[in-house]
Structures are given as C-alpha cells and as structure tokens.
Write an enzyme that holds these catalytic residues in place. Structure first.
Site, PDB file in Angstrom:
ATOM      1  N   ILE A 148       0.851  -1.178   0.000  1.00  0.00           N
ATOM      2  CA  ILE A 148       0.000   0.000   0.000  1.00  0.00           C
ATOM      3  C   ILE A 148       0.894   1.238   0.000  1.00  0.00           C
ATOM      4  O   ILE A 148       1.822   1.339   0.814  1.00  0.00           O
ATOM      5  CB  ILE A 148      -0.934  -0.002   1.216  1.00  0.00           C
ATOM      6  CG1 ILE A 148      -1.872  -1.221   1.161  1.00  0.00           C
ATOM      7  CG2 ILE A 148      -1.742   1.292   1.267  1.00  0.00           C
ATOM      8  CD1 ILE A 148      -2.712  -1.412   2.396  1.00  0.00           C
TER       9      ILE A 148
ATOM     10  N   HIS B 134      -6.400  -4.859 -10.405  1.00  0.00           N
ATOM     11  CA  HIS B 134      -6.918  -5.473  -9.181  1.00  0.00           C
ATOM     12  C   HIS B 134      -7.788  -6.669  -9.562  1.00  0.00           C
ATOM     13  O   HIS B 134      -8.615  -6.560 -10.481  1.00  0.00           O
ATOM     14  CB  HIS B 134      -7.727  -4.444  -8.380  1.00  0.00           C
ATOM     15  CG  HIS B 134      -8.297  -4.986  -7.126  1.00  0.00           C
ATOM     16  ND1 HIS B 134      -7.547  -5.198  -5.986  1.00  0.00           N
ATOM     17  CD2 HIS B 134      -9.557  -5.403  -6.826  1.00  0.00           C
ATOM     18  CE1 HIS B 134      -8.322  -5.703  -5.043  1.00  0.00           C
ATOM     19  NE2 HIS B 134      -9.542  -5.837  -5.522  1.00  0.00           N
TER      20      HIS B 134
END
Ligand SMILES: Nc1nc2c(c(=O)[nH]1)N[C@@H](CN(C=O)c1ccc(C(=O)N[C@@H](CCC(=O)O)C(=O)O)cc1)CN2
Ligand SMILES: NCC(=O)N[C@@H]1O[C@H](COP(=O)([O-])[O-])[C@@H](O)[C@H]1O
Length: 216
Positions: A92, A109
């Site tokens: 992240i 994703h």
C-alpha cells in the site's frame, strides 16, 4: 517512444503479458525498468530474460512506509518513466507517493471494483457466492483500490470453482485488459482529468466474459 516502469512483488504473469504487448512495434512503448519490493520475486527473472533493467527496493530494509515510499519514488524517477504500472505490486502506497505520481500511476486489481477491494478477492467472492467476478484496471489514489476505473473484465464463477480455478480464469482476463489500458495510454487516448477517466474515442470493448473454463 513512451516509457513505463513496471512494479511487481511476485511471479510476474501480468508483467509477461505487458512485455509481450509492448514487443509490438506499432505500440511505441518501452519498459524502462521492472522494480520489485521483494528480491526473490520471480518476475525479476521474467524481466531479465527480456533484457529489461531491474531494481529492488526491499520494503523490509526501511523503518517505515514513508521512507520506503521515498526510496521507491527516487528509484522510479531515476528511470525517467512517464507511466508507473503496478502489476501484482503488493504494498500500500502512502498519500505523498500517490499524489506525486497522480495521473501516471495505474494498477490492476483481481475483482470487479468497487467489489472486493484489498486482498484475497477470489476467496471472498466464492464465500459470498457471487456468480460474476473479474478484474479492474484503475488509476491509483490514496484510498486503497478506489481509484477511477479505466477498464474491467467480467468472468463467470462456475459450479465447482475453487480459488485456483477462479483466479486462473480472472488472471487470463487480466492479461487481456492490462495491455489494452497501456495501449490506450500510449496512443494518448487515456487521461485522468479532475479525478475522472477520459478515454477518447470511447472504448469499443464490451466486458470480457470468458465462458469456457478451458480458456485457462
Ligand atoms: N495507496 C494505494 N496503494 C496501492 C493501491 C491503491 O489502490 N492505493 N493498490 C495496491 C494493489 N493492491 C490491490 O490491487 C493491494 C496491494 C497490497 C495490499 C496490502 O494489504 N498489502 C500489505 C502487505 C501485503 C504483502 O506484502 O503481502 C501492506 O501493504 O501492508 C492491498 C491491496 C498497491 N498499492
Ligand atoms: N491487490 C493487488 C493484487 O492482488 N494484484 C494481483 O496479484 C496478481 C499478480 O499476479 P502476477 O504477478 O502473475 O501478475 C494478479 O492477479 C493481480 O491482479
């Protein structure tokens, strides 16, 4: 010739699909480097075999996310890329990093966002009994997996699916849409303007629905 840097953390099958796509001379894109946060990422061997420069910025060597992000940004800028492509990159990224690359940072994703942000998407989709799953290419924003969507592919969830079967079917779709998104960018058709995706002319692709489980 436009240049991209691809960030990975693992096996690199999306990297392989992107390298295959940019091998087309009609697509004036050069992969300036492949950067991994994991030294043992198999995708680094994929890059080396293709003669692409590689670098490792190992997140374990930094005391906090901010210093890792800063080192990663410096490494990326050293290759002078115009677009940063996250391909199975599993860290992240902090707000400062994302804002410094705003509009030139994309990710793939393994779900049909906004459904199933985060990790373990296929397991969660199976547990919830969804009948349609898929993948998403989006611009990256500080909010995890909530960036403006560029393109998505839908795949069916079939009776008897387990995580392995479903993830393989989604991965095959990923390998179709990520090169498509990079092609649109390379052609100057794809921009992020005031938080919205601008694609000109509009895409003429229907969601990719892979019916046969034998496709993978
Ligand atoms: N600020 C953002 N950073 C990242 C985004 C984003 O949309 N905004 N996308 C991710 C990619 N991703 C899902 O597509 C994702 C990657 C990693 C994680 C996660 O929880 N990572 C853990 C570590 C996991 C590991 O190292 O195996 C963590 O960073 O603590 C969630 C989603 C890329 N970055
Ligand atoms: N949240 C990020 C995430 O889960 N990304 C996923 O990791 C895999 C990487 O495979 P690859 O290394 O073979 O491209 C891909 O399925 C990608 O969508």
């Amino acid at each position: 010739m436009k240049s991209i840097v691809i960030l990975i953390s693992g096996r690199g099958s999306n990297l392989r699909a992107l390298l295959d796509a940019v091998a087309d001379p009609a697509l004036a894109v050069r992969v300036a480097a492949v950067i991994s946060n994991r030294p043992a990422a198999a995708g680094l061997d994929v890059a080396r075999a293709a003669g692409v420069p590689t670098a490792v910025v190992d997140h374990r060597e930094f005391g906090d996310r901010q210093t890792f992000d800063a080192a990663l940004a410096e490494c990326i800028e050293g290759f002078g890329a115009e677009l940063v492509v996250l391909a199975g990159f599993m860290r992240i990224l902090g707000d400062a990093f994302v804002r410094s690359f705003a509009g030139r940072l994309i990710n793939i994703h393994p779900s049909l966002l906004p459904s199933f942000p985060g990790l373990d998407t296929h397991r969660r989709a199976l547990d919830e009994g969804v009948r349609v799953h898929g993948c998403t290419v989006h611009f990256v924003t500080p909010a995890l997996d909530h960036g403006p969507i560029i393109v998505q592919a839908a795949v069916p969830v079939l009776d008897g699916d387990d995580v392995e079967l479903l993830s393989a079917r989604v991965l095959a779709a990923e390998h179709q849409i990520y090169p498509l998104a990079v092609r649109w960018w390379a052609e100057g058709r794809l921009r992020l303007e005031e938080g919205r995706v601008r694609l000109t002319p509009p895409a003429d692709v229907a969601p990719v629905t892979l019916i046969s489980p034998t496709v993978v």
